[in-house]
Each structure stands twice: as structure tokens, then as C-alpha cells.
Scaffold this motif. Sequence first.
Motif, PDB file in Angstrom:
ATOM      1  N   THR A  53      20.330  22.514 -39.420  1.00  0.00           N
ATOM      2  CA  THR A  53      18.952  22.014 -39.496  1.00  0.00           C
ATOM      3  C   THR A  53      18.691  21.182 -40.754  1.00  0.00           C
ATOM      4  N   SER A  54      19.480  21.376 -41.804  1.00  0.00           N
ATOM      5  CA  SER A  54      19.141  20.749 -43.088  1.00  0.00           C
ATOM      6  C   SER A  54      20.050  19.592 -43.496  1.00  0.00           C
ATOM      7  N   ILE A  55      21.167  19.374 -42.818  1.00  0.00           N
ATOM      8  CA  ILE A  55      22.129  18.377 -43.273  1.00  0.00           C
ATOM      9  C   ILE A  55      21.525  16.975 -43.326  1.00  0.00           C
ATOM     10  N   LEU A  56      20.717  16.611 -42.335  1.00  0.00           N
ATOM     11  CA  LEU A  56      20.108  15.276 -42.322  1.00  0.00           C
ATOM     12  C   LEU A  56      19.167  15.098 -43.499  1.00  0.00           C
ATOM     13  N   PHE A  57      18.313  16.093 -43.737  1.00  0.00           N
ATOM     14  CA  PHE A  57      17.329  15.965 -44.818  1.00  0.00           C
ATOM     15  C   PHE A  57      17.991  16.079 -46.187  1.00  0.00           C
ATOM     16  N   ILE A  93      11.072  11.063 -53.989  1.00  0.00           N
ATOM     17  CA  ILE A  93      12.052  12.077 -53.597  1.00  0.00           C
ATOM     18  C   ILE A  93      11.399  13.372 -53.134  1.00  0.00           C
ATOM     19  N   TRP A  94      10.119  13.569 -53.538  1.00  0.00           N
ATOM     20  CA  TRP A  94       9.426  14.799 -53.130  1.00  0.00           C
ATOM     21  C   TRP A  94       9.254  14.883 -51.610  1.00  0.00           C
ATOM     22  N   ILE A  95       9.204  13.741 -50.922  1.00  0.00           N
ATOM     23  CA  ILE A  95       9.014  13.771 -49.467  1.00  0.00           C
ATOM     24  C   ILE A  95      10.215  14.392 -48.762  1.00  0.00           C
ATOM     25  N   PRO A  96      11.447  13.891 -48.976  1.00  0.00           N
ATOM     26  CA  PRO A  96      12.589  14.548 -48.326  1.00  0.00           C
ATOM     27  C   PRO A  96      12.827  15.962 -48.845  1.00  0.00           C
ATOM     28  N   LEU A  97      12.417  16.255 -50.095  1.00  0.00           N
ATOM     29  CA  LEU A  97      12.570  17.619 -50.604  1.00  0.00           C
ATOM     30  C   LEU A  97      11.701  18.597 -49.824  1.00  0.00           C
ATOM     31  N   VAL A  98      10.476  18.184 -49.511  1.00  0.00           N
ATOM     32  CA  VAL A  98       9.588  19.031 -48.702  1.00  0.00           C
ATOM     33  C   VAL A  98      10.178  19.239 -47.307  1.00  0.00           C
ATOM     34  N   GLY A 124      11.498  22.709 -45.489  1.00  0.00           N
ATOM     35  CA  GLY A 124      11.057  23.116 -44.143  1.00  0.00           C
ATOM     36  C   GLY A 124      12.220  23.309 -43.195  1.00  0.00           C
ATOM     37  N   SER A 125      13.235  22.448 -43.287  1.00  0.00           N
ATOM     38  CA  SER A 125      14.390  22.574 -42.387  1.00  0.00           C
ATOM     39  C   SER A 125      15.190  23.838 -42.689  1.00  0.00           C
ATOM     40  N   ILE A 126      15.265  24.215 -43.955  1.00  0.00           N
ATOM     41  CA  ILE A 126      15.972  25.450 -44.314  1.00  0.00           C
ATOM     42  C   ILE A 126      15.243  26.661 -43.742  1.00  0.00           C
ATOM     43  N   VAL A 127      13.913  26.658 -43.855  1.00  0.00           N
ATOM     44  CA  VAL A 127      13.117  27.753 -43.272  1.00  0.00           C
ATOM     45  C   VAL A 127      13.322  27.814 -41.760  1.00  0.00           C
ATOM     46  N   ALA A 152      20.932  14.737 -46.810  1.00  0.00           N
ATOM     47  CA  ALA A 152      21.421  13.370 -47.022  1.00  0.00           C
ATOM     48  C   ALA A 152      20.284  12.433 -47.417  1.00  0.00           C
ATOM     49  N   LEU A 153      19.116  12.599 -46.798  1.00  0.00           N
ATOM     50  CA  LEU A 153      17.956  11.759 -47.143  1.00  0.00           C
ATOM     51  C   LEU A 153      17.501  12.018 -48.573  1.00  0.00           C
ATOM     52  N   THR A 154      17.572  13.284 -48.987  1.00  0.00           N
ATOM     53  CA  THR A 154      17.173  13.613 -50.356  1.00  0.00           C
ATOM     54  C   THR A 154      18.097  12.943 -51.365  1.00  0.00           C
ATOM     55  N   VAL A 155      19.396  13.011 -51.115  1.00  0.00           N
ATOM     56  CA  VAL A 155      20.363  12.370 -52.014  1.00  0.00           C
ATOM     57  C   VAL A 155      20.145  10.859 -52.046  1.00  0.00           C
ATOM     58  N   ALA A 156      19.946  10.259 -50.872  1.00  0.00           N
ATOM     59  CA  ALA A 156      19.723   8.808 -50.815  1.00  0.00           C
ATOM     60  C   ALA A 156      18.438   8.423 -51.545  1.00  0.00           C
ATOM     61  N   SER A 157      17.381   9.225 -51.383  1.00  0.00           N
ATOM     62  CA  SER A 157      16.119   8.924 -52.067  1.00  0.00           C
ATOM     63  C   SER A 157      16.265   9.038 -53.574  1.00  0.00           C
ATOM     64  N   GLY A 158      17.080  10.006 -54.031  1.00  0.00           N
ATOM     65  CA  GLY A 158      17.294  10.165 -55.463  1.00  0.00           C
ATOM     66  C   GLY A 158      17.899   8.926 -56.101  1.00  0.00           C
ATOM     67  N   PHE A 159      18.726   8.184 -55.365  1.00  0.00           N
ATOM     68  CA  PHE A 159      19.358   6.966 -55.891  1.00  0.00           C
ATOM     69  C   PHE A 159      18.491   5.724 -55.674  1.00  0.00           C
ATOM     70  N   LEU A 160      17.826   5.642 -54.523  1.00  0.00           N
ATOM     71  CA  LEU A 160      17.134   4.406 -54.149  1.00  0.00           C
ATOM     72  C   LEU A 160      15.665   4.407 -54.542  1.00  0.00           C
TER      73      LEU A 160
END
Length: 477
Positions: free
Chosen positions: A355-359, A374-379, A383-386, A361-369
Motif C-alpha cells: 500500500t505504501s511503495i508508490l507514496f 513534501i508534506w503532501i506525499p508524507l500525509v 495514510g497508506s501505512i495505516v 517513491a513520491l515522497t522521495v521524488a518530492s524531496g528532490f524536486l
Amino acid sequence: MFEAKRLHPAAILFNLIKTVREFLFAIIIGFITFRDDSLLYFVLITSGFLIIFIAASILTWYRYSYRIEDDELRIEYGVFIRKKRYISKNRIQSIDLTSGVIHRIFGLTKVQIETAGTGTSAEASLSAVTLAEGEALREELKTGGTKQTYDENTTDEPAEQTKPSTTISFKRLFIAGTTSGSVGVIFALAAAGFSELEQFIPDSFYDNTLEWAIGLGIVILIVMGIVALLLLWLLGIAGTMIKYGNFTITKSDDELFITRGLLEKKQLTIPLKRIQAVGIQENIIRQPLGHVTVFAEIAGGSMDKGEDFSSILFPIMKRDEVEVFLETFLPDYAGIQHELTPLPKRARKFYIFRTSILFLALTVASGFLIPQFIWIPLVLLAGSIVLGIMRHRDGGFYRNGEQLTIRHRSFSRNTIMMYHKRIQAFEKKQHKLQVQQQLATMRLSIIGRMGTGTHFAIKDLEESHTDELADWYSYRD
């Protein structure tokens, strides 16, 4: 009913509406193409086609007839090529009556007849007959009696009193609407509709509106967004109440009758022998409140029925009311809910990963770009972990003799109850990591809509439990 009858003349209107709907896309494309200099020609051509459509609708109605003879429903139709369809009463599985807004204005109904071999559409569909005639047809084709006469005032009070029946209350219907989670669906439909209408909005108006919205400020835009979501939520409530208004389920011998709908009134017939499984659904909103939806997976049927295959047996009720409901309407499925065998703890990491692998990856990409967002993919990651933890916690099964109960979650938690004889296929799958962890995925198949399979899967079961279920399915235990 030996004398051949025609449909009600209102069937001409329904034929015309159906034909126009089939050509609606072409009409819209033509309007967009010729709306400037050639608009007059477009109007003339469209008018000519409309006259042809009206004439064809009248001829189709005039050449369509039906009658009951020799234990068969006999239908003759076709303008230039005459076709005859004979449907034996013994093959008929269900007879549904549907009354849309136009039907109800004229006191009519649409009769749809399903057989064991029904495909993409109903075996027979009488688009417009009087309500009394539709009910008489249903009784005649169900019972096979030809000597009893029917009229709209015919009643059988003693028989009605022996049939268990229940109706949804207005309070429950309102709760169903407020907790349906249909806001997302309505928002998606609204967005799709806007994208289609956008091309008709003048560029100047669009640009001025966008500049005005930007000038309002972030606070006002947030308030407007909340108001828009509130309106969508209210639309979801209204849609649910219109769809399931006056919902009533009645059991009669070996069939269930369901009546529902405020604008379009539907009367559905569900033969008990076609029920392959019974399910209890709890969405994320309703589960903490203790409310569930009871549904059934039905074998056969046609695409005409849409979501009715799976059929909602009751839109919303308290979880502790389910057992009484099943005892009343589906006693074979009563008492087969038990405490389930849970998934092993070591399977949790697989659920969280999926459930969390996609988000992640998005978090890592947001951290660089775009680190400021970055707070959006972190949220979303949290949620995906829950959700992964919930999916692991809710998965499980219980077997008792010929009965099997399984539970899984996508977003809603679904508990499915079925019998051994209804399961068409059993599959065990393992990838390398599952082999190392002694886990396996179980996949069950039953007969679903149009005779195709409906599948249920529980991932990362204890391998020994999966093997036990495989032996049970193969009668080797």
C-alpha cells in the motif's frame, strides 16, 4: 393471455429516446463541426433524421406483439425481417419490473425477463405495459397457471401475511446517504462533465473567472472548496435516498423480491438458488458506527442489471441485526459467522509495503524536486501505512464443514459467506518471498454476472492454512 397483444403506445416514445441516445454522440459532433456557417444545413439534416426515427419507432411498436401460449412467452417483432422468440416458462429465472419517471406518469412498467442463458442483455424486454399487465405477466410466467385471471385489484391477503418483509426507515436511509462515501464519485463525474463543457466556454470568460478566483485569496478559496464539498455531499445523500427510497425486501417461497426507488421504481426478483455467496460490507465511515450493507453475489443475469448483480439485499443496518436478517430471509447463511482465523503477524510487512511503495517513491521524488510540498506525499504515505495495517488486521477466514467465511479489505471491509458447492475454482499462489516466509495467496472463484467468474483473494495466509483449504476444496481432508 393467448391473444397477441401490443405494447402500450408509450413504447413509441421509449423507442425514439433509445434511438436518439444511440446517435447522440454523432449529433453533438455534428453540432460542434457545423455550428458556424453550416448550422442551417445541420438543423435540416437532423430534422430529416428525426422524422425517420419517429417513423421507425412507430413501425417497431406496431410490429411488436407478445402472448403466452403452451407454457411459453411468444414474442414476434421486426419491421422488414420478422423474428419470433419463444421462451419456455421452465427457463425463466427472474422477472423484474422497472418504472421510470415517464412510466409512472402513464401508470406503466418495463418487464425484463432473465433466463439461465441470458447474456449481455435481458432475454426479453417489454418496454411499456400497464402495471397491472406487468404484474399479471410476472405471476403467469412464474406460477404457470393459465386458468386464474388477474386484475389490478386482485389481492391475496392471507398469503401476504405469511411472507416475511422489511422496509428501510427514513432515518436509516438518511444515514446511508451521509455515510455512502459517494462524494468522490460525484466529484469525478462533475470534473469529467466540466472538462467536456470547457470547450464551449468562451476564452475571455474563462480567463476573467480564473483571475477573479485568484484575486479572492487563499482563505476564500478554501471556504469555497468546503462549500463545494458540502454541496457534493448533499447531492450524494439525495442520490442515495432517490435510489433506495421505499426499499422493501420480501421473501416468497424460493425467491426474494426487492422494491426500491423514488423516481425510478424497480421490482427485482432474486431466485434463492442463484445466490452464490452473501456478503457484509463495512466502509471506513460506517464501520466505526457499527453499520453495514448486506449484499449477495448472484449467478447469471445480464449487463442490463448493472450493480444489481451483486444485489444489495439491504442498504444499511446495524451489524448486530445481520444475524436476525439472515435467519428471516436467508436461513442457510444464518449462524455461519464466527471469529475468524487471522493472518500471521509476519505478513503485516507485505501489506504495508504494497500500500505504501508508490507514496514512498513520491515522497522521495518530492524531496528532490519540490521540497516545499513534501508534506503532501508524507500525509498520503502515513495514510497508506495505516491502510496496510488495517488490511492485514482485517484479513482472515473460518471453515466449518461445507461453509466458508472469508474477510478482506480494499477500502471497505468485506465479509463473504459461501458454501463448498458454490466454489468453482481454488488457486494457491506464492512468490519467492512468500515461500521463504511460508505464506501463500488463496484465490476463490464463484459464478458471477453473465456466467463469468467473481473472484476473492486473501494474500499472505499461513501456507499450512492455505493447504488445508485446498484439501477441503478437493475433498481430501
